[in-house]
Enzyme design. Structure first.
Site, PDB file in Angstrom:
ATOM      1  N   ARG A 111     -24.604   6.629 -27.833  1.00  0.00           N
ATOM      2  CA  ARG A 111     -25.179   6.236 -26.537  1.00  0.00           C
ATOM      3  C   ARG A 111     -26.080   7.377 -26.104  1.00  0.00           C
ATOM      4  NH1 ARG A 111     -22.521   3.630 -21.205  1.00  0.00           N
ATOM      5  NH2 ARG A 111     -22.848   1.849 -22.581  1.00  0.00           N
ATOM      6  N   HIS A 138     -29.580  -2.627 -25.198  1.00  0.00           N
ATOM      7  CA  HIS A 138     -28.113  -2.603 -25.184  1.00  0.00           C
ATOM      8  C   HIS A 138     -27.620  -3.831 -25.958  1.00  0.00           C
ATOM      9  CE1 HIS A 138     -24.198  -1.407 -24.127  1.00  0.00           C
ATOM     10  NE2 HIS A 138     -24.199  -1.585 -22.822  1.00  0.00           N
ATOM     11  N   GLN A 141     -23.915  -5.263 -25.746  1.00  0.00           N
ATOM     12  CA  GLN A 141     -23.666  -5.934 -24.483  1.00  0.00           C
ATOM     13  C   GLN A 141     -24.165  -7.373 -24.521  1.00  0.00           C
ATOM     14  OE1 GLN A 141     -22.189  -4.673 -21.478  1.00  0.00           O
ATOM     15  NE2 GLN A 141     -22.172  -6.876 -21.120  1.00  0.00           N
ATOM     16  N   ASP A 229     -28.437  -6.509 -13.062  1.00  0.00           N
ATOM     17  CA  ASP A 229     -27.904  -5.206 -13.483  1.00  0.00           C
ATOM     18  C   ASP A 229     -28.263  -4.194 -12.395  1.00  0.00           C
ATOM     19  OD1 ASP A 229     -26.820  -3.120 -14.991  1.00  0.00           O
ATOM     20  OD2 ASP A 229     -28.475  -3.032 -16.435  1.00  0.00           O
ATOM     21  N   CYS A 270     -23.465  -6.741 -16.623  1.00  0.00           N
ATOM     22  CA  CYS A 270     -22.822  -5.957 -17.688  1.00  0.00           C
ATOM     23  C   CYS A 270     -21.816  -4.957 -17.145  1.00  0.00           C
ATOM     24  CB  CYS A 270     -23.883  -5.248 -18.520  1.00  0.00           C
ATOM     25  SG  CYS A 270     -24.841  -4.025 -17.610  1.00  0.00           S
ATOM     26  N   ARG A 298     -16.826  -7.598 -25.040  1.00  0.00           N
ATOM     27  CA  ARG A 298     -17.335  -6.411 -25.736  1.00  0.00           C
ATOM     28  C   ARG A 298     -16.386  -6.021 -26.870  1.00  0.00           C
ATOM     29  NH1 ARG A 298     -20.729  -2.859 -23.100  1.00  0.00           N
ATOM     30  NH2 ARG A 298     -20.756  -1.853 -25.131  1.00  0.00           N
TER      31      ARG A 298
HETATM   32  N1   CP Z   1     -21.588  -2.354 -19.799  1.00  0.00           N
HETATM   33  C1   CP Z   1     -21.396  -1.116 -20.325  1.00  0.00           C
HETATM   34  O1   CP Z   1     -21.956  -0.752 -21.353  1.00  0.00           O
HETATM   35  O2   CP Z   1     -20.518  -0.359 -19.625  1.00  0.00           O
HETATM   36  P1   CP Z   1     -20.211   1.198 -19.834  1.00  0.00           P
HETATM   37  O3   CP Z   1     -21.406   1.963 -19.362  1.00  0.00           O
HETATM   38  O4   CP Z   1     -18.992   1.445 -18.999  1.00  0.00           O
HETATM   39  O5   CP Z   1     -19.960   1.445 -21.298  1.00  0.00           O
HETATM   40  N1  NVA Z   2     -28.883  -0.584 -17.308  1.00  0.00           N
HETATM   41  C1  NVA Z   2     -27.662   0.164 -17.213  1.00  0.00           C
HETATM   42  C2  NVA Z   2     -26.589  -0.437 -18.073  1.00  0.00           C
HETATM   43  C3  NVA Z   2     -25.266   0.246 -18.020  1.00  0.00           C
HETATM   44  C4  NVA Z   2     -24.269  -0.347 -18.965  1.00  0.00           C
HETATM   45  C5  NVA Z   2     -27.920   1.607 -17.601  1.00  0.00           C
HETATM   46  O1  NVA Z   2     -28.648   1.827 -18.566  1.00  0.00           O
HETATM   47  O2  NVA Z   2     -27.402   2.504 -16.948  1.00  0.00           O
END
Ligand code: CP
Ligand code: NVA
Length: 311
Positions: A111, A138, A141, A229, A270, A298
């Site tokens: 990540r 993502h 997701q 989101d 998400c 997930r």
């Molecule tokens: N939706 C999602 O990826 O959540 P986290 O940031 O908690 O992993």
């Molecule tokens: N768009 C958000 C998603 C988090 C899971 C971010 O990137 O922070």
């Protein structure tokens, strides 16, 4: 290196973007995910002896825990790494990190807020690399979201999904999903917060029905699913917060906006969510919301991804 030797060195089965897969391959992952869901709570030894390293440059609740539980329930192990605990935090290259980790573990999840780091990791790793979110996408997701939609409303092909708010990383993966699964995606986004031009151009080349509108009401009208989101993603600076709130406030998902969608429209997010910002509590905590099913899925989808990657 001769061509014959090159042919024998199989490329690792990376899971980087939805667009790297065709519809049958994504369908196979969803079928496998559903099988894992049905089998739970039974565990298996499918990934016995395998270890997943997870590198988090950004925080996570769902991704971290669902990947770790997925590995454990499939008989494998997971190691969670933060860059500050690794030499990467002191300037060791991604390429060297990829080559070293490939000697210890059987898969790596990253990540990051730099998609170029993910690509570099995948280029130098000799084990599969999984995208656990970048500033651009993502995919784990959105695969879980497609599974969730279909559990509630049947096959997604030919249906209308509306995205409302920031045209961000999750929106980009929804655009890829629309092209690959064959559903219509209407995005209601303010000027300056529309999805990246390259992913829209890619979808257009595939003949996808993806439309970006400025009006949130027009975007959701008749949609079977409304998705939003956070207004401030992990890759965004806090300095942008005031401007983002001002631009995105008219795109809040309210009961009035949901009333413009199809009568049986579901609501997706998400998570993490910010009640009173991108969505009201009435909507996210109301009967149309399936956000915790998304979070659960997930786990099942990522088991399918891990099983595929680790072949
Ligand atoms: N939706 C999602 O990826 O959540 P986290 O940031 O908690 O992993
Ligand atoms: N768009 C958000 C998603 C988090 C899971 C971010 O990137 O922070």
């Amino acid at each position: 290196m001769s061509a014959a030797v090159e042919l024998r060195i199989a490329r690792p089965r990376h899971f980087l973007e939805l667009r790297d897969f065709n519809r049958p391959a994504l369908r196979a992952l969803l079928e496998q995910a559903a099988a894992f869901k049905r089998a739970r709570p039974a565990r298996s030894e499918k990934l016995a002896g395998k270890t997943l390293a997870m590198i988090f440059e950004k925080p996570s609740t769902r991704t971290r825990i669902s990947f770790e539980v997925a590995m454990r329930e499939l008989g494998g192990d997971a190691i969670v790494l933060a860059p500050r605990d690794m030499q990467i935090g002191r300037g060791e290259t991604i390429a060297d990190t990829a080559r070293v980790l490939s000697r210890y573990v059987q898969a790596i999840m990253l990540r990051t807020d730099s998609a170029s780091k993910l690509r570099e990791l995948a280029r130098y790793a000799s084990v599969p690399v999984i995208n656990g979110l970048t500033e651009l996408s993502h995919p784990c997701q959105v695969l879980a979201d497609v599974m969730t939609f279909e559990e509630h409303r049947g096959p997604i092909g030919g249906q209308i999904v509306a995205w409302v708010g920031d045209g961000n990383n999750v929106a980009a993966s929804w655009i890829e999903a629309a092209a690959l699964f064959g559903f219509s995606l209407w995005l209601g986004c303010p000027a300056g917060y529309q999805p990246a031009a390259d992913v829209l151009a890619w979808a257009e080349r595939l003949g996808a029905d993806v439309t970006v509108l400025a009006d949130p009401v027009a975007a959701v009208t008749g949609a079977r699913c409304v998705v939003t989101d956070t207004w401030i993603s992990m890759a965004n600076s806090e300095d942008e917060a005031a401007a983002r709130h001002a631009a995105l406030a008219p795109y809040q998902v309210t009961p009035a906006l949901m009333a413009k969608a199809a009568p049986d429209a579901i609501f997706m997010h998400c998570l993490p969510a910010h009640r009173g910002e991108e969505v009201t509590a009435e909507v996210i905590d109301g009967p149309a919301s399936v956000v915790f099913d998304e979070a659960e899925n997930r786990l099942h989808v990522q088991k399918a991804i891990l099983a595929w990657c680790l072949g």
